[in-house]
Design an enzyme around this catalytic site. Structure first.
Site, mmCIF file in Angstrom:
data_model
loop_
_atom_site.group_PDB
_atom_site.id
_atom_site.type_symbol
_atom_site.label_atom_id
_atom_site.label_comp_id
_atom_site.label_asym_id
_atom_site.label_seq_id
_atom_site.Cartn_x
_atom_site.Cartn_y
_atom_site.Cartn_z
ATOM 1 N N HIS A 1 0.878 -1.488 -0.144
ATOM 2 C CA HIS A 1 -0.063 -0.065 0.244
ATOM 3 C C HIS A 1 0.977 1.243 -0.055
ATOM 4 O O HIS A 1 0.321 2.277 -0.476
ATOM 5 C CB HIS A 1 -0.996 -0.002 1.005
ATOM 6 C CG HIS A 1 -2.101 -1.156 0.959
ATOM 7 N ND1 HIS A 1 -2.018 -2.276 1.359
ATOM 8 C CD2 HIS A 1 -3.160 -1.115 0.275
ATOM 9 C CE1 HIS A 1 -3.170 -2.937 0.899
ATOM 10 N NE2 HIS A 1 -3.764 -2.030 0.223
ATOM 11 N N ARG B 1 -10.554 3.749 -1.439
ATOM 12 C CA ARG B 1 -10.007 2.923 -0.220
ATOM 13 C C ARG B 1 -10.410 3.403 0.858
ATOM 14 O O ARG B 1 -9.538 4.286 1.590
ATOM 15 C CB ARG B 1 -8.896 2.727 -0.592
ATOM 16 C CG ARG B 1 -8.216 1.777 -1.537
ATOM 17 C CD ARG B 1 -6.605 1.543 -1.801
ATOM 18 N NE ARG B 1 -6.304 0.539 -2.482
ATOM 19 C CZ ARG B 1 -5.757 0.451 -3.689
ATOM 20 N NH1 ARG B 1 -5.627 1.666 -4.448
ATOM 21 N NH2 ARG B 1 -5.545 -0.486 -4.380
ATOM 22 N N ARG C 1 -15.317 1.255 -1.124
ATOM 23 C CA ARG C 1 -14.886 0.026 -0.676
ATOM 24 C C ARG C 1 -15.129 0.248 0.780
ATOM 25 O O ARG C 1 -14.510 1.003 1.525
ATOM 26 C CB ARG C 1 -13.619 -0.444 -0.961
ATOM 27 C CG ARG C 1 -13.222 -1.858 -0.415
ATOM 28 C CD ARG C 1 -11.977 -2.405 -0.761
ATOM 29 N NE ARG C 1 -10.868 -1.528 -0.292
ATOM 30 C CZ ARG C 1 -9.523 -2.031 -0.603
ATOM 31 N NH1 ARG C 1 -9.232 -2.747 -1.380
ATOM 32 N NH2 ARG C 1 -8.631 -1.048 -0.175
ATOM 33 N N GLU D 1 -10.569 -11.403 -4.256
ATOM 34 C CA GLU D 1 -8.880 -11.330 -4.193
ATOM 35 C C GLU D 1 -8.337 -12.632 -3.356
ATOM 36 O O GLU D 1 -7.145 -12.156 -2.877
ATOM 37 C CB GLU D 1 -8.729 -9.945 -3.667
ATOM 38 C CG GLU D 1 -9.530 -9.594 -2.209
ATOM 39 C CD GLU D 1 -9.302 -8.178 -1.877
ATOM 40 O OE1 GLU D 1 -8.334 -7.434 -2.255
ATOM 41 O OE2 GLU D 1 -10.074 -7.425 -0.879
ATOM 42 N N ASN E 1 -3.853 -7.493 -6.782
ATOM 43 C CA ASN E 1 -2.657 -7.180 -5.618
ATOM 44 C C ASN E 1 -2.805 -8.406 -4.636
ATOM 45 O O ASN E 1 -1.835 -9.155 -4.242
ATOM 46 C CB ASN E 1 -2.865 -6.021 -5.036
ATOM 47 C CG ASN E 1 -2.792 -4.933 -6.085
ATOM 48 O OD1 ASN E 1 -2.112 -4.970 -7.213
ATOM 49 N ND2 ASN E 1 -3.400 -3.637 -5.398
ATOM 50 N N ASP E 2 -4.070 -8.787 -4.019
ATOM 51 C CA ASP E 2 -4.139 -9.655 -3.083
ATOM 52 C C ASP E 2 -4.340 -11.081 -3.841
ATOM 53 O O ASP E 2 -3.790 -11.895 -3.190
ATOM 54 C CB ASP E 2 -5.344 -9.229 -2.039
ATOM 55 C CG ASP E 2 -4.928 -8.286 -1.088
ATOM 56 O OD1 ASP E 2 -3.877 -8.604 -0.575
ATOM 57 O OD2 ASP E 2 -5.845 -7.351 -1.017
ATOM 58 N N ARG F 1 2.780 -9.163 0.012
ATOM 59 C CA ARG F 1 3.238 -8.022 -1.028
ATOM 60 C C ARG F 1 4.002 -6.692 -0.235
ATOM 61 O O ARG F 1 4.610 -6.085 -0.887
ATOM 62 C CB ARG F 1 1.854 -7.541 -1.362
ATOM 63 C CG ARG F 1 0.762 -7.179 -0.429
ATOM 64 C CD ARG F 1 -0.510 -6.880 -0.962
ATOM 65 N NE ARG F 1 -0.619 -5.806 -1.588
ATOM 66 C CZ ARG F 1 -2.022 -5.217 -1.575
ATOM 67 N NH1 ARG F 1 -3.027 -5.713 -1.326
ATOM 68 N NH2 ARG F 1 -2.062 -4.090 -2.124
ATOM 69 N N CYS G 1 -9.457 -4.098 -10.481
ATOM 70 C CA CYS G 1 -9.105 -2.740 -9.612
ATOM 71 C C CYS G 1 -7.607 -2.835 -9.020
ATOM 72 O O CYS G 1 -7.277 -1.957 -8.503
ATOM 73 C CB CYS G 1 -10.311 -2.378 -8.670
ATOM 74 S SG CYS G 1 -10.456 -3.318 -7.330
#
Ligand code: PEP
Ligand code: MG
Length: 573
Positions: free
Chosen positions: A193, A300, A336, A434, A457-458, A468, A505
């Site tokens: 992040h 987010r 979200r 995810e 990403n996840d 990550r 996304c």
């Protein structure tokens, strides 16, 4: 001496500027004994550092930038209070005199003593103030060690390059208020992040450089090539002029892309594609509009909760969601629900556990803290009256989580209806895919939701078992891994079959080299950082779907990495 360092580029562009070292001063404190003759000078040096830190904090307090989190002022007041405490501002002087030691070490000893006292405090809130004590001491240490927070002699803020061992996403949010030319860190992964926020700052950045903080000195001239992941320290004049040229070319390319802002995102064969933007705070909306996005595909919301000592209440959250909805002028805004946990911890309640990425994160944390979730749901629902808001739930893994979420949303709606508060009764609910389990059981989610959004990403983190945020495994991050491709394609196909929209996304959506691959899998909605939107649009405009689809389908049947790269190159021809 000139030398180069290599890391993982997380945000493109070239910056040329002067190094400004930050943080981790506490870990680097030296100890040395002083002769009697130097004691008075050492005390004076300590007092000067305390004074300059006070001046710095007071200046920050007097110039809080617009749009800062509401708690920023209170947070600075607290730091001034801690700085004024006898334990930190006076007691070290006695240590310097009695033990004949340097000021840094005396201060660190006092800090350790103070932290031990904090440990014994019963009150959770006060105990959590330990982090503030450390931050204040870090400031004084930086003043003592010569890393002041002031603009270094080498240039203005625009030419400062931030060099840190590590930065949290919360740190990055604070840097949003200052302009730097670039940032580089020793640790971190490309989809952490911290990297994502860096991208939202739209400046060149590199992570995983390993020893940058040790090898680079304050005010050294640096070139940061965010695309290649290269830092050149003290470049000679030939290299410097070469990079100035490249920097100019990059700027020209960026300007050219701007012409696409109002062009419809349609493929060569006439298929419309929706390009949305990801944001962290309401202040990001102007950038979204500037990029010509069709909506906010991912807000987010947890970033509203960072860098503060309390939870934002319903009114504050409502105001934030409503502002985004209104500023987007009727375009869709996907809020979200909280994805706190893992690398985004509340300052006052770290629930990271032993294995943060696999712990109480996102919807799991919300279901464990129903009151906090209820407050957010009410705020989102209320804001839905003022624009086109959708709700997106992160990190779903099972149907039971989805059922509980639906129940809580139903309850919030019922409460608002009883109170006569208006909200969009038909508000759409989507789920993030995810976690591999969710992708494998995607039909269930598709049946019970209005839309899906793939968090690559996840999805990559959990499929390939690579943290990550951990730079030691960052090289294993591979969006082209056959398992990842299968899960993405399956999710898109399931959404299609269920007749509901699906978007990507995660960071893959903003990587122009992967746009055609995703189009070939049938994706028609992308959501990415606004800085990448026009480059992706350029790819869409040049894409011929019948040709692309054939190659993308072939990629799904391919396992060898070399072959996959060859096919991707063909796809992008
Ligand atoms: C993702 O996981 O791809 C995603 C978009 O969510 P985040 O990066 O905030 O975890
Ligand atoms: Mg995610």
């Amino acid at each position: 001496m000139s030398f180069a360092m290599h890391g993982v580029g997380v945000s493109g562009g070239i910056a040329i500027g002067y190094a400004h070292l930050v943080s981790h001063a506490v870990l680097e404190v030296p100890l040395y004994a002083l002769p009697k003759t130097q004691i008075a000078g050492e005390v004076a040096r300590f007092e000067a550092a305390i004074e300059s830190t006070r001046t710095e904090l007071e200046a920050l307090r007097a110039n809080i930038p617009a749009g800062s989190p509401a708690e920023f002022g209170a947070f600075l007041d607290l730091h001034l209070l801690i700085l004024g405490d006898h334990t930190l501002s006076k007691a070290p002087i006695d240590l310097i005199k009695n033990q004949r030691i340097n000021a840094e070490w005396a201060l660190k000893q006092q800090m350790d003593a103070l932290l031990t006292q904090f440990e014994q405090i019963e009150d959770d809130y006060l105990r959590e103030r330990k982090a503030d004590v450390v931050q204040v001491v870090e400031r004084v240490l930086k003043a003592l060690l010569g890393h002041s927070g002031h603009v270094p002699a080498g240039g203005s803020e625009q030419t400062r390059i931030l060099v840190a061992h590590d930065l949290s996403p919360a740190d990055m949010m604070l840097f949003k208020q200052q302009r730097f030319a670039a940032f580089i860190t020793d640790v971190g992964g490309a989809t952490s992040h911290t990297a994502i926020v860096a991208r939202s700052l739209n400046m060149p950045s590199i992570v995983a450089l390993h020893h940058a903080r040790q090898l680079i000195r304050e005010n050294e001239l640096l070139i940061v090539d965010g695309q290649q992941g290269v830092v050149i320290v003290n470049p000679d004049k030939h290299i410097l002029s070469e990079y100035k040229l490249r920097q100019g070319q990059w700027e020209i390319e960026k300007q050219k892309l701007k012409r696409l802002k109002t062009t419809a995102a349609t493929t060569l064969d006439g298929t419309a594609v929706e390009l949305h933007a990801n944001i962290e705070l309401p202040q990001d909306v102007p950038q979204v509009r500037e990029a010509g996005a069709a909506g906010v595909g991912l807000f987010r919301s947890e970033f509203l909760f960072l860098n503060r000592d309390d939870l934002p209440d319903e009114e504050e959250q409502f105001a934030a969601y409503r502002k985004v909805a209104e500023d987007m002028k009727g375009m869709p805004v996907t809020v979200r629900t909280l994805d706190l946990g893992a690398d985004k911890q509340l300052r006052f309640a770290d629930r990271s556990g032993d294995n943060p990425a696999l712990g109480l994160r996102a919807i799991r944390l919300c279901l464990a803290e129903p009151q906090m979730f209820h407050t957010q749901l009410r705020a989102i629902l209320r804001a839905s009256h003022y624009g086109r808001i959708k709700i997106l739930v992160p990190m779903l893994s099972s149907l039971s989580e989805l059922r509980q979420t639906l129940h809580l949303i139903g309850h919030a709606k019922q409460e608002l209806a009883q109170e006569g508060v208006p909200f969009d009764t038909a508000i759409q609910l989507g789920g993030m895919i995810e976690i591999p389990a969710a992708a494998l059981a995607v039909q269930t989610f598709a049946k019970n939701l209005d839309f899906l959004s793939i968090g690559t990403n996840d999805l990559i983190q959990y499929t390939l078992a690579i943290d990550r945020t951990d730079d030691t495994v960052a090289h294993l991050y591979d969006p082209l891994h056959p398992a990842v491709l299968q899960l993405i394609a399956m999710t898109i196909a399931a959404a299609d079959k269920a007749g509901i929209p699906v978007s990507v996304c995660g960071e893959m959506a903003g990587d122009a080299a992967l746009s055609r691959l995703l189009l070939g899998f049938g994706l028609r909605q992308f959501s990415m950082h606004p800085a990448h939107l026009l480059a992706v649009k350029q790819q869409v405009l040049k894409s011929d779907l019948p040709r692309i689809t054939g190659i993308a389908q072939k990629m799904l049947k391919t396992q060898e990495p070399e072959k996959l790269h060859q096919l991707l190159a063909r796809l992008n021809e």
